[in-house]
Design a protein around this motif. Sequence first.
Motif, PDB file in Angstrom:
ATOM      1  N   PRO A   1      -5.003  -6.785   7.781  1.00  0.00           N
ATOM      2  CA  PRO A   1      -5.461  -5.802   8.774  1.00  0.00           C
ATOM      3  C   PRO A   1      -6.764  -5.163   8.311  1.00  0.00           C
ATOM      4  O   PRO A   1      -7.095  -5.193   7.123  1.00  0.00           O
ATOM      5  CB  PRO A   1      -4.317  -4.789   8.827  1.00  0.00           C
ATOM      6  N   VAL A   2      -7.497  -4.592   9.254  1.00  0.00           N
ATOM      7  CA  VAL A   2      -8.724  -3.886   8.873  1.00  0.00           C
ATOM      8  C   VAL A   2      -8.390  -2.774   7.890  1.00  0.00           C
ATOM      9  O   VAL A   2      -9.098  -2.559   6.908  1.00  0.00           O
ATOM     10  CB  VAL A   2      -9.439  -3.343  10.118  1.00  0.00           C
ATOM     11  N   PHE A   3      -7.275  -2.089   8.140  1.00  0.00           N
ATOM     12  CA  PHE A   3      -6.786  -1.076   7.204  1.00  0.00           C
ATOM     13  C   PHE A   3      -5.292  -1.290   6.998  1.00  0.00           C
ATOM     14  O   PHE A   3      -4.517  -1.177   7.943  1.00  0.00           O
ATOM     15  CB  PHE A   3      -7.011   0.352   7.725  1.00  0.00           C
ATOM     16  N   PHE A   4      -4.893  -1.619   5.770  1.00  0.00           N
ATOM     17  CA  PHE A   4      -3.468  -1.589   5.451  1.00  0.00           C
ATOM     18  C   PHE A   4      -2.958  -0.163   5.555  1.00  0.00           C
ATOM     19  O   PHE A   4      -1.855   0.108   6.040  1.00  0.00           O
ATOM     20  CB  PHE A   4      -3.225  -2.080   4.010  1.00  0.00           C
ATOM     21  N   ILE A   5      -3.784   0.768   5.039  1.00  0.00           N
ATOM     22  CA  ILE A   5      -3.464   2.188   5.021  1.00  0.00           C
ATOM     23  C   ILE A   5      -4.653   2.944   5.602  1.00  0.00           C
ATOM     24  O   ILE A   5      -5.793   2.720   5.209  1.00  0.00           O
ATOM     25  CB  ILE A   5      -3.196   2.692   3.580  1.00  0.00           C
ATOM     26  N   ASP A   6      -4.404   3.838   6.550  1.00  0.00           N
ATOM     27  CA  ASP A   6      -5.481   4.599   7.170  1.00  0.00           C
ATOM     28  C   ASP A   6      -6.030   5.650   6.208  1.00  0.00           C
ATOM     29  O   ASP A   6      -5.272   6.334   5.513  1.00  0.00           O
ATOM     30  CB  ASP A   6      -4.983   5.304   8.442  1.00  0.00           C
TER      31      ASP A   6
ATOM     32  N   GLY B   1       0.787  -1.220   0.000  1.00  0.00           N
ATOM     33  CA  GLY B   1       0.000   0.000   0.000  1.00  0.00           C
ATOM     34  C   GLY B   1       0.819   1.268   0.000  1.00  0.00           C
ATOM     35  O   GLY B   1       0.266   2.364  -0.116  1.00  0.00           O
ATOM     36  N   SER B   2       2.133   1.148   0.135  1.00  0.00           N
ATOM     37  CA  SER B   2       2.997   2.325   0.113  1.00  0.00           C
ATOM     38  C   SER B   2       3.692   2.440  -1.237  1.00  0.00           C
ATOM     39  O   SER B   2       3.740   1.476  -2.019  1.00  0.00           O
ATOM     40  CB  SER B   2       4.057   2.244   1.223  1.00  0.00           C
ATOM     41  N   GLY B   3       4.245   3.609  -1.515  1.00  0.00           N
ATOM     42  CA  GLY B   3       4.961   3.804  -2.767  1.00  0.00           C
ATOM     43  C   GLY B   3       6.217   2.964  -2.867  1.00  0.00           C
ATOM     44  O   GLY B   3       6.718   2.717  -3.979  1.00  0.00           O
ATOM     45  N   LEU B   4       6.722   2.487  -1.714  1.00  0.00           N
ATOM     46  CA  LEU B   4       7.945   1.704  -1.715  1.00  0.00           C
ATOM     47  C   LEU B   4       7.762   0.325  -2.343  1.00  0.00           C
ATOM     48  O   LEU B   4       8.743  -0.301  -2.755  1.00  0.00           O
ATOM     49  CB  LEU B   4       8.462   1.534  -0.280  1.00  0.00           C
TER      50      LEU B   4
ATOM     51  N   ALA C   1      -5.635   3.110  -1.687  1.00  0.00           N
ATOM     52  CA  ALA C   1      -4.353   2.507  -1.310  1.00  0.00           C
ATOM     53  C   ALA C   1      -4.573   1.202  -0.559  1.00  0.00           C
ATOM     54  O   ALA C   1      -3.806   0.243  -0.707  1.00  0.00           O
ATOM     55  CB  ALA C   1      -3.541   3.477  -0.461  1.00  0.00           C
ATOM     56  N   ASP C   2      -5.630   1.151   0.241  1.00  0.00           N
ATOM     57  CA  ASP C   2      -5.935  -0.071   0.980  1.00  0.00           C
ATOM     58  C   ASP C   2      -6.277  -1.204   0.019  1.00  0.00           C
ATOM     59  O   ASP C   2      -5.803  -2.339   0.172  1.00  0.00           O
ATOM     60  CB  ASP C   2      -7.097   0.187   1.936  1.00  0.00           C
ATOM     61  N   LYS C   3      -7.101  -0.915  -0.985  1.00  0.00           N
ATOM     62  CA  LYS C   3      -7.448  -1.930  -1.982  1.00  0.00           C
ATOM     63  C   LYS C   3      -6.213  -2.370  -2.758  1.00  0.00           C
ATOM     64  O   LYS C   3      -6.024  -3.561  -3.053  1.00  0.00           O
ATOM     65  CB  LYS C   3      -8.502  -1.389  -2.943  1.00  0.00           C
ATOM     66  N   GLN C   4      -5.369  -1.398  -3.077  1.00  0.00           N
ATOM     67  CA  GLN C   4      -4.147  -1.726  -3.822  1.00  0.00           C
ATOM     68  C   GLN C   4      -3.258  -2.666  -3.010  1.00  0.00           C
ATOM     69  O   GLN C   4      -2.648  -3.585  -3.558  1.00  0.00           O
ATOM     70  CB  GLN C   4      -3.382  -0.451  -4.170  1.00  0.00           C
ATOM     71  N   ALA C   5      -3.200  -2.445  -1.698  1.00  0.00           N
ATOM     72  CA  ALA C   5      -2.381  -3.295  -0.839  1.00  0.00           C
ATOM     73  C   ALA C   5      -2.889  -4.734  -0.868  1.00  0.00           C
ATOM     74  O   ALA C   5      -2.104  -5.683  -1.009  1.00  0.00           O
ATOM     75  CB  ALA C   5      -2.381  -2.754   0.585  1.00  0.00           C
ATOM     76  N   GLN C   6      -4.222  -4.919  -0.748  1.00  0.00           N
ATOM     77  CA  GLN C   6      -4.765  -6.280  -0.796  1.00  0.00           C
ATOM     78  C   GLN C   6      -4.562  -6.906  -2.170  1.00  0.00           C
ATOM     79  O   GLN C   6      -4.183  -8.078  -2.272  1.00  0.00           O
ATOM     80  CB  GLN C   6      -6.251  -6.284  -0.441  1.00  0.00           C
TER      81      GLN C   6
ATOM     82  N   THR D   1      13.069   2.843  11.904  1.00  0.00           N
ATOM     83  CA  THR D   1      11.890   2.268  11.257  1.00  0.00           C
ATOM     84  C   THR D   1      12.316   1.037  10.484  1.00  0.00           C
ATOM     85  O   THR D   1      13.112   1.134   9.544  1.00  0.00           O
ATOM     86  CB  THR D   1      11.244   3.297  10.303  1.00  0.00           C
ATOM     87  N   TRP D   2      11.776  -0.128  10.854  1.00  0.00           N
ATOM     88  CA  TRP D   2      12.268  -1.383  10.314  1.00  0.00           C
ATOM     89  C   TRP D   2      12.356  -1.402   8.797  1.00  0.00           C
ATOM     90  O   TRP D   2      13.388  -1.775   8.235  1.00  0.00           O
ATOM     91  CB  TRP D   2      11.388  -2.535  10.795  1.00  0.00           C
ATOM     92  N   HIS D   3      11.286  -1.009   8.107  1.00  0.00           N
ATOM     93  CA  HIS D   3      11.285  -1.200   6.655  1.00  0.00           C
ATOM     94  C   HIS D   3      12.003  -0.099   5.891  1.00  0.00           C
ATOM     95  O   HIS D   3      12.057  -0.139   4.663  1.00  0.00           O
ATOM     96  CB  HIS D   3       9.855  -1.365   6.128  1.00  0.00           C
TER      97      HIS D   3
END
Length: 416
Positions: A124-129, A76-79, A134-139, A256-258
């Motif tokens: 998660p309920v929300f990958f991205i708040d 869900g992130s640009g990374l 972005a949440d749909k893209q993550a799934q 930040t881990w990632h």
Amino acid sequence: MAHACGVDFGTSNSTVGWQRPGQHALLPLEDGKSTIPSVVFYNADEEQFSYGRAALTEYLAGYEGRLMRSLKSLLGSGLIDGQTEVGGQALPFRDLLGKFIGELKRRAEQAAGREFTQAVFGRPVFFIDDNAAADKQAQDTLAEIALSAGFTDIAFQYEPIAAAFDYESTIDREELALIVDIGGGTSDFSLVRLSPARARKADRRSDILATGGVHIGGTDFDKYLSLAAVMPGLGLGGLLLNGTEVPSAPYFNLATWHTINLAYTRKAAEQLKDVYREVRERDKFARLIDLVEQRAGHWLALQVEAGKIVLSDSPTAQLSLDRLTPPEMIHLSREQFHTSIAPLISNVENTVVRLLSDAGVAADQIDSVFFTGGSSGVSLLRQRIAAVVPQARQVEGDLFGSIGAGLALDAVRRFS
């Protein structure tokens, strides 16, 4: 026996569940353990990838290479469409996620003695708040990666709902349960009516009163503890010769881990040298440069994480930072930890309050609070949630296994 499995691909740890009569659902994935850390290490000396605890062991042993953790946080992130250098070659992050998911599948099949082509993945309920696209893209991205790893039929279930199914298998009467899942990357909640009779229903939508979540988890607790207790000793908060503060970006990347690997790029190294010429406290900043040159950011994050875990049970903890120059022993207190994460905990608490409001449920109607997720043991978090629903009975599930076991139950319902 079910032909489908449940996959809990977590930010920090992962499990695979397979429902079998009379047997524990979770499959052994590494050294007889049902959990495997969500870690990939490319060992440049041996030109091969390793996973889980073995990956961490090789990294800490000093092998040359690249350690990657919290890969789920990239969804869900640009990374996610970026890449990292592995063995002198660019490797897309999508491929790294694919390698880890493929390894989960391979190990689960080896443990079960059969192939798994169908799976229910936790999410998660929300990958991205506050960003539905972005949440749909993550799934969708996770689904694509799972298909590329060899699964052919994939479904998704909210992680707190999966945990609710696992808890439901242990009760003998109806309950209105608040499920609290505090994972490595997100805090997720569900309000569900549970009972042995309801467990036999194929469609559980009417039993789910509300779901909610926020993008805060255990890796965020690590981050803010590191920024508060460790990074000032490396120059965070210091001043430049012109009176402005030292740039904070390198410290946030290392905490930040990632994003730790971003501190190792050639451009980042040059920027550190430029800043070094302008800092007032050069001795502290020199320690930061030395840490980066050692590529010891993940080592430092592991020490902070270990300290956080100790503080869940003890009032104090010590970090032996022997790779710093000079070595240092840092004393942590639970009060210091709680102060560093207090804004995060307030956000989590507010999410629970909104969940009850959205469901139209009063706090005294909640029968039980079921805690799962590796970071749900933080005492401040439990105290604040207990204050929201003071009359509810607190139940602790398998902090690392309830979701995977619940996903295995859901896989039977969906694919049998």
